[in-house]
Design a protein around this motif. Structure first.
Motif, PDB file in Angstrom:
ATOM      1  N   GLY A 137       0.829  -1.201   0.000  1.00 43.63           N
ATOM      2  CA  GLY A 137       0.000   0.000   0.000  1.00 43.63           C
ATOM      3  C   GLY A 137       0.859   1.245   0.000  1.00 43.63           C
ATOM      4  O   GLY A 137       2.098   1.206   0.042  1.00 43.63           O
ATOM      5  N   GLY A 138       0.188   2.432  -0.078  1.00 39.27           N
ATOM      6  CA  GLY A 138       0.918   3.684  -0.150  1.00 39.27           C
ATOM      7  C   GLY A 138       1.445   3.898  -1.552  1.00 39.27           C
ATOM      8  O   GLY A 138       0.906   3.392  -2.537  1.00 39.27           O
ATOM      9  N   THR A 139       2.526   4.648  -1.636  1.00 36.44           N
ATOM     10  CA  THR A 139       3.112   4.934  -2.945  1.00 36.44           C
ATOM     11  C   THR A 139       3.679   3.664  -3.562  1.00 36.44           C
ATOM     12  O   THR A 139       4.400   2.904  -2.903  1.00 36.44           O
ATOM     13  N   ARG A 140       3.365   3.450  -4.831  1.00 41.09           N
ATOM     14  CA  ARG A 140       3.838   2.246  -5.516  1.00 41.09           C
ATOM     15  C   ARG A 140       5.347   2.317  -5.732  1.00 41.09           C
ATOM     16  O   ARG A 140       5.873   3.302  -6.261  1.00 41.09           O
ATOM     17  N   PRO A 141       6.080   1.273  -5.347  1.00 40.21           N
ATOM     18  CA  PRO A 141       7.537   1.292  -5.536  1.00 40.21           C
ATOM     19  C   PRO A 141       7.902   1.082  -7.004  1.00 40.21           C
ATOM     20  O   PRO A 141       7.124   0.525  -7.786  1.00 40.21           O
ATOM     21  N   ARG A 166      10.204  -2.074   2.444  1.00 39.72           N
ATOM     22  CA  ARG A 166       9.472  -1.598   1.277  1.00 39.72           C
ATOM     23  C   ARG A 166      10.396  -1.823   0.086  1.00 39.72           C
ATOM     24  O   ARG A 166      11.549  -1.405   0.087  1.00 39.72           O
ATOM     25  N   PRO A 167       9.945  -2.548  -0.950  1.00 44.76           N
ATOM     26  CA  PRO A 167      10.860  -2.923  -2.040  1.00 44.76           C
ATOM     27  C   PRO A 167      11.589  -1.714  -2.615  1.00 44.76           C
ATOM     28  O   PRO A 167      11.014  -0.638  -2.795  1.00 44.76           O
ATOM     29  N   VAL A 168      12.883  -1.903  -2.884  1.00 48.03           N
ATOM     30  CA  VAL A 168      13.712  -0.834  -3.412  1.00 48.03           C
ATOM     31  C   VAL A 168      14.631  -1.410  -4.483  1.00 48.03           C
ATOM     32  O   VAL A 168      15.157  -2.520  -4.337  1.00 48.03           O
ATOM     33  N   ARG A 169      14.807  -0.683  -5.577  1.00 47.12           N
ATOM     34  CA  ARG A 169      15.656  -1.140  -6.680  1.00 47.12           C
ATOM     35  C   ARG A 169      17.107  -0.756  -6.392  1.00 47.12           C
ATOM     36  O   ARG A 169      17.437   0.411  -6.247  1.00 47.12           O
ATOM     37  N   ALA A 170      17.976  -1.763  -6.305  1.00 50.98           N
ATOM     38  CA  ALA A 170      19.384  -1.536  -5.997  1.00 50.98           C
ATOM     39  C   ALA A 170      20.281  -1.646  -7.218  1.00 50.98           C
ATOM     40  O   ALA A 170      21.420  -1.174  -7.193  1.00 50.98           O
ATOM     41  N   ASP A 193      21.415  -7.975 -19.168  1.00 50.40           N
ATOM     42  CA  ASP A 193      21.026  -6.962 -18.192  1.00 50.40           C
ATOM     43  C   ASP A 193      20.417  -7.641 -16.979  1.00 50.40           C
ATOM     44  O   ASP A 193      19.772  -8.703 -17.079  1.00 50.40           O
ATOM     45  N   ALA A 194      20.623  -7.013 -15.818  1.00 57.43           N
ATOM     46  CA  ALA A 194      20.115  -7.572 -14.562  1.00 57.43           C
ATOM     47  C   ALA A 194      19.493  -6.468 -13.727  1.00 57.43           C
ATOM     48  O   ALA A 194      19.957  -5.322 -13.733  1.00 57.43           O
ATOM     49  N   ILE A 195      18.414  -6.843 -13.022  1.00 56.20           N
ATOM     50  CA  ILE A 195      17.733  -5.939 -12.103  1.00 56.20           C
ATOM     51  C   ILE A 195      17.694  -6.632 -10.742  1.00 56.20           C
ATOM     52  O   ILE A 195      17.366  -7.822 -10.648  1.00 56.20           O
ATOM     53  N   VAL A 196      18.042  -5.866  -9.683  1.00 49.65           N
ATOM     54  CA  VAL A 196      17.995  -6.383  -8.312  1.00 49.65           C
ATOM     55  C   VAL A 196      17.074  -5.485  -7.508  1.00 49.65           C
ATOM     56  O   VAL A 196      17.355  -4.298  -7.326  1.00 49.65           O
ATOM     57  N   ASP A 197      15.946  -6.046  -7.013  1.00 50.80           N
ATOM     58  CA  ASP A 197      15.007  -5.337  -6.147  1.00 50.80           C
ATOM     59  C   ASP A 197      15.065  -5.971  -4.765  1.00 50.80           C
ATOM     60  O   ASP A 197      14.758  -7.160  -4.597  1.00 50.80           O
ATOM     61  N   THR A 212      -4.124  -5.786   3.986  1.00 43.57           N
ATOM     62  CA  THR A 212      -4.147  -6.045   2.547  1.00 43.57           C
ATOM     63  C   THR A 212      -2.764  -5.891   1.939  1.00 43.57           C
ATOM     64  O   THR A 212      -1.865  -5.264   2.516  1.00 43.57           O
ATOM     65  N   VAL A 213      -2.624  -6.471   0.748  1.00 42.74           N
ATOM     66  CA  VAL A 213      -1.498  -6.168  -0.125  1.00 42.74           C
ATOM     67  C   VAL A 213      -2.073  -5.669  -1.443  1.00 42.74           C
ATOM     68  O   VAL A 213      -3.233  -5.960  -1.796  1.00 42.74           O
ATOM     69  N   THR A 214      -1.299  -4.903  -2.180  1.00 38.53           N
ATOM     70  CA  THR A 214      -1.744  -4.332  -3.442  1.00 38.53           C
ATOM     71  C   THR A 214      -0.968  -4.955  -4.584  1.00 38.53           C
ATOM     72  O   THR A 214       0.268  -5.090  -4.500  1.00 38.53           O
ATOM     73  N   LEU A 215      -1.687  -5.343  -5.648  1.00 38.25           N
ATOM     74  CA  LEU A 215      -1.065  -5.893  -6.850  1.00 38.25           C
ATOM     75  C   LEU A 215      -1.339  -4.940  -8.014  1.00 38.25           C
ATOM     76  O   LEU A 215      -2.490  -4.536  -8.245  1.00 38.25           O
ATOM     77  N   TYR A 216      -0.295  -4.608  -8.766  1.00 38.98           N
ATOM     78  CA  TYR A 216      -0.393  -3.663  -9.875  1.00 38.98           C
ATOM     79  C   TYR A 216       0.085  -4.329 -11.154  1.00 38.98           C
ATOM     80  O   TYR A 216       1.135  -4.989 -11.169  1.00 38.98           O
TER      81      TYR A 216
END
Length: 913
Positions: A620-624, A805-809, A902-906, A650-654
């Protein structure tokens, strides 16, 4: 009190230090003193106690009849030469500083001792460390001297088979008694009336008491242990000798016969020119192949020796190792010349209650250098301290003793000049208050009715010590996982503590009680600081970090809480582009709705997607700006996510683009009030299952509607306390589109891994471990190969998992540096809310723009060989997977197997102690 013996028992030294009788000095003269450690010492001085000599040699040049030279303990490193003489009524005495009752004499050490042309001279309690001397030089030599007494020496010798510890020659008359000798004693031509009594001689090859041309030599009550050659040898006309009451034993405890010369290992050897007037009797011989050689004839037993020579009265040979004490106790002839009233360590001769008196004269003398005496034990188990009162120090001594043979008394000396106190045999506590700062040598002395004394010592240091303590934090017993207890562990304070202060690092008011309990408002890693101040204003600060977080509670079986195809958990229908839905996860599927749940572990699946897209799960809140699931048009794609739970449960799915059906299967939840607390522990990835190679199970694909079980707990896998396993599960080579379920409940309707025909797909699975240490996997249709790599486990409650809160590293699309074997891709996770003491991070790892079929792995940058993977890549596809990645000094590394991608780490959370 702790049952720990602080000091070993020791024994006393009788007042007599020499063996030569002497009348009272005819003229009283001042004693001399030697103390190299004294600031006032001077070799040109008077040698008084106030201004001592610095060297023993200076005193040797000065000492005269009737004087005693007192030598303080220390390593003097001198070659001491004694040439001055005393008189029959007034000998010169050199006395070192012995330890009462110690078996090792000589806390005063010199390099060598030479007595030349002197008479009426006694030396006692001295260590002669001649180990650095040339091999042909004896540390102790006496030549052309008469009436010389050497008592309680400890002689170390140069290395070499023929080294000699003490050498007597040139018409000398010497008594060597109660000394520890590192090799041979030689008595040569011209010497006469030599007495060798009560000594212990231990060395290697070719040594013993070797007498050549010295009539009237007495060798009595010695313990001799050497490897080869004659142990006691009279030769060259050494007539009129006495060899009695000695204990001659083999070289080692196992009785192994060492390689020796042809004529080696002879205990007693008397040549034909020395047998006249010589007596051999009351000796015990152990593990020697030739006990006797008499006038050139050898005898293999005492009986044969007695029959052939008339000698060997009451000798014992072939003494068993277990019967040494029996053969030597209360069995000596006390009437032979040279016998001493005390043994090597000063013990008086006593009658053993357990041995018959088979000796002659006072029938309780023992053979050898050591008397078997009352086995007294003086026990000073422990000393503890109460809180001091200013400059006074309160101690409590835990004392006692045992004396099985004779009645005994004991006294304890506190070492500060206060009166000694009696101590009973029963264990007791004796309190004492010291008057001030200092070091106090305390002694427990036990004396039995025979006169034997033993000691136990401990030094008490009373000092103005600084404050000492450690800050200890631990989960508060009976509280939730956000509550900790802090204390000043091992506090040591010279003065009363005036105040305590605990700062828990979250902005809450400090706690000022001796121990503190604190509940944090949210999971996280916090600095904790302790400040202790005593009533003298001295302050101690200690700090640490504490991590608090929820504990994982696995569900017995995954529960489907969302399926937009059927309207479960949300209205029926695909989720559209830029659309979101709220999913209630608490109060359903066994997840409590009491506000204690902080996150859920959920397997997300997209099906029937109209476009390639991505799905974000958050609390919830601002979408990461992160992702959890990358959808593929027309394919079923799944991934596991740890999703924080909003305050409303709740959890939010986008969904980013296109339209897709979403399925959510809850596997467990993270709560702060679990019934059984477990924490997440990372492990170095290890392969527990590979059906292709037969790892974990017999080789072969898993067939349709079939299951397999494999070990995850045991040697080389997870520890015994592991309750739940964290696996990276990979399927490959499937013959049909299928799905895989972990810990299946039949009939199986919930999946952990969706597999397309021929594809290689991975997903992280968190699954309870069965009692036999296994987990079970199920395949729906077709044949498929399965691989499982262990990433971690839930076990002991000492490494909490903190959801973030998930964050992209990392996103290499923005850095322009794809992951490649050409260089390291390292991420400093400390920049993204992860503390420096983190042990692992939970990340969603995504790979895209792969050039080849390839794989990615994430782990500790110190890893030198990568044998497992986290993500299997396909050119043109976007693939993601949840991974538990060990952290090293705040860093993780992402590696590519062969290509460039390419790689993404969250980051979704971290673990820390």
């Amino acid at each position: 009190m702790r049952s720990r013996r602080v000091a070993a028992a020791a024994v006393t030294v009788l007042a007599a230090t020499g063996v030569l009788p002497s009348a009272a000095a005819s003229a009283q003269t001042s004693d001399l003193w030697v103390d190299r450690s004294s600031a006032n010492c001077a070799d040109g001085g008077p040698g008084s106690e106030a201004v001592p000599f610095c060297t023993v040699s200076a005193a040797a040049r000065t000492a005269g009849p009737g004087q005693t030279v007192h030598i303080a303990r220390g390593a003097y490193g001198e070659d001491v030469v004694l040439t001055r003489s005393g008189t029959a009524g007034a000998p010169i005495n050199f006395v070192g500083t012995g330890v009462p009752g110690a078996p090792l004499p000589g806390v005063v050490n010199v390099t060598s001792l030479t007595v030349r042309g002197a008479s009426h001279l006694n030396v006692s309690e001295l260590g002669i460390n001649g180990s650095a001397l040339p091999a042909d030089r004896s540390p102790v030599t006496v030549t052309d001297s008469a009436q010389i007494g050497l008592t309680r020496l400890r002689v170390s010798t140069p290395s070499g088979a023929d080294s000699v510890a003490v050498h007597v020659s040139g018409g000398s008359q010497v008594t060597l008694a109660r000394s520890l000798l590192g090799s041979s004693v030689r008595v040569d031509q011209g010497a006469s009336g030599t007495v060798l009594a009560g000594n212990s001689l231990t060395s290697g090859m070719r040594s013993g008491f070797l007498v050549d041309g010295a009539p009237g030599t007495t060798v009595v009550s010695n313990t001799i242990s050497t490897a080869c050659m004659a142990r006691i040898r009279l030769a060259g006309g050494s007539t009129g000798g006495t060899i009695a009451n000695n204990f001659v034993m083999g070289y080692d405890d196992s009785g192994t016969i060492q390689p020796c010369p042809v004529d080696g290992r002879i205990a007693v050897d008397v040549t034909a020119d020395s047998v006249s007037g010589t007596t051999v009797k009351y000796n015990s011989v152990q593990s020697v192949d030739t006990p006797y050689r008499w006038a050139g004839t050898t005898y293999r037993s005492a009986d044969a020796f007695r029959a052939g020579t008339g000698q060997g009265e009451r000798d014992y040979t072939d003494v068993d190792y277990g019967k040494v004490e029996q053969s030597t106790t209360d069995s000596a002839d006390a009437t032979v010349p040279g016998m001493l009233p005390v043994d090597l360590s000063g013990h008086p001769r006593v009658d053993s209650p357990s041995a018959p008196n088979t000796g002659t004269g006072p029938g309780w003398y023992d053979r050898g250098a050591v008397e078997h005496t009352n086995p007294i034990v003086a026990d000073l188990w422990d000393v503890s301290y109460k809180h001091p009162q200013r400059a006074r120090y309160d101690a409590v001594f835990d004392l006692g003793f045992t004396s099985p043979w004779f009645p005994s008394t004991a006294v304890f000396d506190f070492g500060d000049g206060s009166p000694q106190v009696p101590v009973t045999a029963d264990r007791t506590e004796v309190p004492h208050t010291y008057p001030g700062f200092g070091s106090y040598d305390t002694v427990l002395t036990v004396t039995d009715s025979s006169g034997k004394k033993v000691y136990s010592r401990v030094t008490v240091a009373v000092a103005d010590r600084p404050l000492a303590a450690e800050l200890k934090t631990s989960p508060a017993e009976g509280a939730d996982t956000l509550t900790v207890r802090a204390e000043a562990s091992g506090l040591d304070s010279q003065y009363p503590v005036a105040s305590y202060r605990y700062d828990f690092g979250d902005g809450s008011p400090a706690v000022t009680t001796p121990t503190a309990t604190h509940r944090y408002a949210a999971p996280g890693s916090y600095p904790v600081e302790l400040t202790v101040t005593d009533d003298h204003g001295r302050t101690l600060k200690r700090s640490t970090r504490v991590t608090v977080g929820p504990a994982y509670v696995p569900l017995a079986q995954p529960v489907r809480t969302l399926d937009t195809r059927t309207g479960t958990g949300a209205p029926k229908g695909k989720l559209g582009p830029d659309g979101s839905l709220k999913l209630k996860v608490t109060g359903t599927a066994g997840v409590p709705a009491d506000g204690t749940v902080t996150a859920v572990l959920v397997n997300l699946t997209s099906t029937g997607s109209t476009e390639d897209s991505h799905v974000i799960a958050y609390g919830g809140g601002t979408r990461p700006n992160t992702s959890n699931l990358n959808t593929v048009a027309g394919r079923d794609v799944g991934n596991t996510a740890m999703v924080p739970v909003a305050a409303d449960g709740t959890v939010t799915l986008y969904n980013h683009s296109g339209r897709t059906d979403l399925i959510a299967d809850v596997q467990g939840y993270y709560g702060v009030k679990p019934q059984v607390r477990t924490d997440l522990h990372p492990v170095q990835a290890v392969r527990a299952l590979d059906t292709r190679s037969g790892t974990g199970v017999p080789a072969g694909a898993l067939g349709p509607n079939a299951s397999l079980a494999f070990k995850v707990r045991g040697p080389g896998l997870l520890p015994d306390d592991a309750k739940v396993a964290v696996l990276n599960l990979t399927a490959t080579g499937s013959s049909e589109d299928t799905y895989i379920a972990a810990n299946p409940s039949f009939p199986v309707s919930i999946s952990n891994l969706n597999v397309s025909r021929g594809a290689t797909v991975a997903n992280q699975v968190t699954v309870p471990i069965a009692a036999d240490g296994t987990v079970k996997l199920y395949n729906h249709v077709g044949n498929v190969q399965l691989i499982a790599d262990l990433q971690g486990y839930y076990g002991a409650a000492d490494n909490p998992l903190v959801p973030l809160r998930p964050v992209r590293a990392l996103d290499t699309r923005t850095t322009g540096k794809p992951v490649s074997p050409a260089y390291d891709t390292v991420v400093d996770v400390r920049k993204y809310g992860v503390p420096g003491n983190a042990t692992a991070v939970l990340v969603n790892l995504t790979g895209l723009n792969a050039r080849y079929e390839d794989w990615l792995a994430a782990g500790d940058p110190a890893t030198t060989e990568w044998t497992t993977s986290n993500l299997n890549l396909v050119p043109g596809a976007i693939v993601s997977n949840l991974a538990l990645v060990p952290v090293h000094d705040g860093l993780i590394e992402v590696v590519d197997h062969v290509g460039s991608t390419d790689a993404i780490v969250d980051i979704q959370g971290y673990t820390a102690p």
